[in-house]
Design an enzyme around this catalytic site. Structure first.
Site, PDB file in Angstrom:
ATOM      1  N   SER A 197      18.861  59.909  35.954  1.00 42.70           N
ATOM      2  CA  SER A 197      19.523  58.819  36.678  1.00 42.70           C
ATOM      3  C   SER A 197      18.599  57.761  37.259  1.00 42.70           C
ATOM      4  CB  SER A 197      20.361  59.423  37.805  1.00 42.70           C
ATOM      5  OG  SER A 197      19.562  60.286  38.582  1.00 42.70           O
ATOM      6  N   GLY A 215      14.153  56.232  37.468  1.00 39.58           N
ATOM      7  CA  GLY A 215      12.758  56.308  37.026  1.00 39.58           C
ATOM      8  C   GLY A 215      12.592  56.546  35.531  1.00 39.58           C
ATOM      9  N   GLU A 227      22.804  63.395  42.334  1.00 35.87           N
ATOM     10  CA  GLU A 227      23.041  62.122  43.024  1.00 35.87           C
ATOM     11  C   GLU A 227      24.268  62.226  43.920  1.00 35.87           C
ATOM     12  OE1 GLU A 227      20.923  59.757  42.921  1.00 35.87           O
ATOM     13  OE2 GLU A 227      19.733  60.243  41.152  1.00 35.87           O
ATOM     14  N   TYR A 234      -3.852  63.759  44.103  1.00 31.99           N
ATOM     15  CA  TYR A 234      -2.928  63.998  42.992  1.00 31.99           C
ATOM     16  C   TYR A 234      -3.393  65.115  42.053  1.00 31.99           C
ATOM     17  CZ  TYR A 234       1.043  63.423  40.072  1.00 31.99           C
ATOM     18  OH  TYR A 234       2.213  63.707  39.423  1.00 31.99           O
ATOM     19  N   LYS A 284       1.303  70.098  37.640  1.00 34.39           N
ATOM     20  CA  LYS A 284       1.223  69.354  36.370  1.00 34.39           C
ATOM     21  C   LYS A 284       0.396  70.130  35.344  1.00 34.39           C
ATOM     22  CE  LYS A 284       3.869  65.899  37.307  1.00 34.39           C
ATOM     23  NZ  LYS A 284       5.241  65.960  36.770  1.00 34.39           N
TER      24      LYS A 284
HETATM   25  P1  NAD Z   1      12.632  59.911  40.045  1.00 34.76           P
HETATM   26  O1  NAD Z   1      12.690  60.383  41.448  1.00 34.76           O
HETATM   27  O2  NAD Z   1      12.895  58.481  39.772  1.00 34.76           O
HETATM   28  O3  NAD Z   1      13.677  60.759  39.137  1.00 34.76           O
HETATM   29  C1  NAD Z   1      13.954  62.103  39.343  1.00 34.76           C
HETATM   30  C2  NAD Z   1      15.216  62.498  38.590  1.00 34.76           C
HETATM   31  O4  NAD Z   1      15.426  63.901  38.795  1.00 34.76           O
HETATM   32  C3  NAD Z   1      16.510  61.815  39.064  1.00 34.76           C
HETATM   33  O5  NAD Z   1      17.350  61.586  37.956  1.00 34.76           O
HETATM   34  C4  NAD Z   1      17.163  62.862  39.979  1.00 34.76           C
HETATM   35  O6  NAD Z   1      18.584  62.753  40.087  1.00 34.76           O
HETATM   36  C5  NAD Z   1      16.774  64.118  39.224  1.00 34.76           C
HETATM   37  N1  NAD Z   1      16.789  65.339  40.037  1.00 34.76           N
HETATM   38  C6  NAD Z   1      16.016  65.644  41.117  1.00 34.76           C
HETATM   39  N2  NAD Z   1      16.307  66.892  41.552  1.00 34.76           N
HETATM   40  C7  NAD Z   1      17.255  67.380  40.721  1.00 34.76           C
HETATM   41  C8  NAD Z   1      17.950  68.607  40.630  1.00 34.76           C
HETATM   42  N3  NAD Z   1      17.718  69.614  41.469  1.00 34.76           N
HETATM   43  N4  NAD Z   1      18.890  68.750  39.646  1.00 34.76           N
HETATM   44  C9  NAD Z   1      19.160  67.739  38.770  1.00 34.76           C
HETATM   45  N5  NAD Z   1      18.506  66.563  38.799  1.00 34.76           N
HETATM   46  C10 NAD Z   1      17.577  66.386  39.757  1.00 34.76           C
HETATM   47  O7  NAD Z   1      11.222  60.375  39.508  1.00 34.76           O
HETATM   48  P2  NAD Z   1      10.193  59.828  38.395  1.00 34.76           P
HETATM   49  O8  NAD Z   1       9.059  59.186  39.110  1.00 34.76           O
HETATM   50  O9  NAD Z   1      10.883  59.114  37.303  1.00 34.76           O
HETATM   51  O10 NAD Z   1       9.630  61.223  37.875  1.00 34.76           O
HETATM   52  C11 NAD Z   1      10.075  61.858  36.701  1.00 34.76           C
HETATM   53  C12 NAD Z   1       8.898  62.571  36.059  1.00 34.76           C
HETATM   54  O11 NAD Z   1       7.912  61.590  35.668  1.00 34.76           O
HETATM   55  C13 NAD Z   1       8.188  63.551  37.011  1.00 34.76           C
HETATM   56  O12 NAD Z   1       7.755  64.675  36.287  1.00 34.76           O
HETATM   57  C14 NAD Z   1       6.989  62.740  37.472  1.00 34.76           C
HETATM   58  O13 NAD Z   1       5.907  63.535  37.901  1.00 34.76           O
HETATM   59  C15 NAD Z   1       6.651  61.995  36.189  1.00 34.76           C
HETATM   60  N6  NAD Z   1       5.782  60.809  36.369  1.00 34.76           N
HETATM   61  C16 NAD Z   1       6.025  59.889  37.343  1.00 34.76           C
HETATM   62  C17 NAD Z   1       5.121  58.823  37.500  1.00 34.76           C
HETATM   63  C18 NAD Z   1       5.336  57.787  38.577  1.00 34.76           C
HETATM   64  O14 NAD Z   1       4.379  57.087  38.922  1.00 34.76           O
HETATM   65  N7  NAD Z   1       6.527  57.613  39.084  1.00 34.76           N
HETATM   66  C19 NAD Z   1       4.016  58.695  36.657  1.00 34.76           C
HETATM   67  C20 NAD Z   1       3.829  59.621  35.647  1.00 34.76           C
HETATM   68  C21 NAD Z   1       4.714  60.694  35.520  1.00 34.76           C
END
Ligand code: NAD
Length: 396
Positions: free
Chosen positions: A50, A52, A75, A234, A243
Site C-alpha cells: 500500500s 513505498g 491500513e 543501519y 537485512k
Molecule cells: P513502507 O512503510 O512505505 O511500506 C510498508 C508496507 O508494509 C505497507 O504497505 C504496510 O501497510 C505494510 N505492512 C506493515 N506491517 C504490516 C503487517 N503486519 N501486515 C501487512 N502489511 C503490513 O516501507 P518501505 O520503505 O517501502 O519498505 C519496504 C521494504 O523496502 C522494507 O523491507 C525496507 O527495508 C525496504 N527498503 C526501504 C528503503 C527506504 O529508504 N525506504 C530503501 C531500501 C529498501
C-alpha cells in the site's frame, strides 16, 4: 471535511484522498510510458502493497506488466471523523485504475505475519488465479506477533557500542547531535524476527505446500545497505542484522525450492523517504544531503523509477543482474563515487548556518508530504471532501 496535514515529528496523522489518488495516477502514467511491451509476470502477490516500495511494485506489476495483483497491507479506513491512512487511499485509487484497465486487483487488509491472513490469501489465489508467478515481499513493520502469541518489537539501535553523529531534528528542522545506544542481544534477535526473512520463508512454504505458486516463479524482497557513513545505525545496526538474515533467506528459498525452480532475490534499493525510513534517526539528514547531491547530478530517483528499473534494466525474470553476493543492486547510483564523495564532503561541512545550502531539507519534506497526498499539483486542498473512501475488494 477540509483535510490538512497534521504532522507529529516523523508521522502525519491525516491523509488526503484526492492527493493520494493523484500520486497513484502519476505513478501509473510513469510506468505506462516507460514499460511499453514489457513481458513480465502475470499473477503477482505483493505483501506490503500500500505504500513505498511495495506500492511501486504493485503499480509496476499491474500497469507495466499488465499483471493481475493481490495485495496485502495493514491500513486504517476512515471512521468519518478522522481520515483513512495514506495506504488505504492509495489502494482505493490503485483498484479503481486497475478496474478501468480491466485488470484483476484484490487487497487483504490484515496482519501479513499471521497464519490466518496467509490462509485467506492463498485460498483466494487458488480460487481466482490458480497459481502466482511472482511474490514481492515488501513489509516494513515495527512488530510481529507469532502463532504462540509472543510479540517481537523491532528496534533501531546500534550493535556493540553507542554512536553519536549529526542529526536533523524533524520537529523543527534544526541540526544537532544524536547518540544511539547499542541494543542488547534480545533486541537484536527481536529485530531479526520482525524484519529478517523468517516470515518471507513462511509465506513461500505456505504457497508451495498449497500448490499455489508456479514452477520457475520469482520472489523478491527489498533491502538497504547504504554508505559507510550510516553503517553504525543501519547496516551494522539492529536493522542491518535483520537485512543480513533476509539476504541469507533469499538463498535458502532458491535452495529449498530448487526442484520447482523457484528463485529468491533481494534487491538492494536506494534510500528514500517512506513512512518507515523517516523513523530512523540520523538517516533523514543523510537523505536530505543525498537528495541535494543526486538532484544536482541529475540521477535522483523515487520508488517508482527504482522499481521500473528493477524490472527493465535488471531483467529480473530472465538473466537477473546481480553482484558478487547474488544481490540485485538498485543503489548503484546512490553509492557511486561521484555521489558519495560529495555527500561525505558536505556531511563534514554541514552546520546550522549552511544547512539550507548543503542539504535539500525542503525536498525531504516535499517527499514526506507527498506520501500523505499533500502538496501535490492540481489538487484543491480547500475542497470539502468525504473522508470515507471504499476499497472495492476490502470490507472497512
Ligand atoms: P513502507 O512503510 O512505505 O511500506 C510498508 C508496507 O508494509 C505497507 O504497505 C504496510 O501497510 C505494510 N505492512 C506493515 N506491517 C504490516 C503487517 N503486519 N501486515 C501487512 N502489511 C503490513 O516501507 P518501505 O520503505 O517501502 O519498505 C519496504 C521494504 O523496502 C522494507 O523491507 C525496507 O527495508 C525496504 N527498503 C526501504 C528503503 C527506504 O529508504 N525506504 C530503501 C531500501 C529498501
Amino acid at each position: 471535511m477540509i483535510i490538512k496535514p497534521k504532522v507529529k515529528e516523523f508521522l502525519c496523522l491525516t491523509a488526503h484522498p484526492e492527493g493520494c489518488k493523484k500520486n497513484i495516477e502519476n505513478q501509473v502514467r510513469y510506468v505506462k510510458e516507460n514499460m511499453t511491451d514489457y513481458n513480465g509476470p502475470k499473477k503477482v502477490l505483493v505483501i506490503g502493497s500500500s505504500t513505498g516500495y511495495g506500492l511501486a511494485s504493485r503499480i509496476v506489476a499491474g500497469f507495466g506488466c499488465k499483471a493481475d495483483t493481490i495485495g496485502v497491507m495493514f491500513e486504517k479506513p476512515s471512521n468519518g471523523k478522522r481520515t483513512a491512512s495514506a495506504g488505504w487511499y492509495n489502494t482505493a485509487a490503485f483498484e479503481e485504475f486497475a478496474k478501468k484497465d480491466g485488470q484483476y486487483a484484490k487487497t487483504f487488509n490484515g496482519d501479513a505475519f499471521s497464519k490466518s491472513v496467509k490462509e485467506e490469501v492463498i485460498e483466494t489465489i487458488k480460487k481466482d488465479f490458480g497459481k502466482v508467478d511472482m511474490v514481492i515481499y515488501s513489509l516494513a513493520a515495527p512488530r510481529r506477533t507469532v502463532e504462540d502469541g509472543t510479540t517481537y518489537q523491532s528496534v533501531l539501535k546500534t550493535t556493540g557500542k553507542s554512536f553519536t553523529n549529526k542529526n536533523l531534528d524533524l520537529k523543527d528542522n534544526t541540526l544537532g547531535e544524536r547518540t544511539l545506544e547499542p541494543a542488547n542481544d534480545d533486541e537484536v534477535q527481536s529485530t531479526v524476527k520482525v524484519m529478517g526473512g523468517e516470515d518471507w520463508m513462511d509465506w513461500m512454504k505456505a504457497l508451495v505446500d498449497a500448490d499455489a505458486i508456479e514452477d520457475g516463479a520469482t520472489t523478491l524482497a527489498y533491502s538497504y545497505i547504504g554508505p559507510e557513513l550510516t553503517y553504525p545505525i543501519y547496516f551494522d545496526g539492529t536493522i542491518g542484522q535483520a537485512k543480513k538474515h533476509l539476504h541469507a533467506t533469499a538463498k535458502e528459498i532458491t535452495k529449498a525450492f530448487e526442484e520447482k525452480g523457484i528463485k529468491g532475490f533481494v534487491s538492494v534499493n536506494k534510500a528514500l523517504v517512506t513512512q518507515s525510513s523517516s523513523a530512523i534517526p540520523i538517516v533523514p539528514l543523510y537523505m536530505a544531503i543525498l537528495y541535494k547531491v543526486m538532484k544536482e547530478q541529475g540521477n535522483h530517483e523515487g520508488c517508482i523509477e527504482q522499481i521500473t528499473r528493477l524490472f527493465t534494466d535488471r531483467d529480473i525474470l530472465n538473466n537477473t543482474v546481480v553482484d558478487k553476493d547474488g544481490l540485485i543492486r538498485l543503489d548503484d547510483l546512490e553509492l557511486s563515487k561521484e555521489v558519495q564523495d560529495e555527500v561525505n564532503r558536505r556531511w563534514e561541512l554541514v552546520n546550522a548556518d549552511n544547512l539550507a545550502e548543503i542539504a535539500d531539507v525542503p525536498g525531504y519534506w516535499e517527499d514526506f508530504y507527498h506520501m500523505f497526498g499533500f502538496q501535490i499539483d492540481d489538487v484543491n486542498y480547500e475542497e470539502d471532501l468525504e473522508p470515507v473512501v471504499n476499497i472495492p475488494s476490502v470490507e472497512a
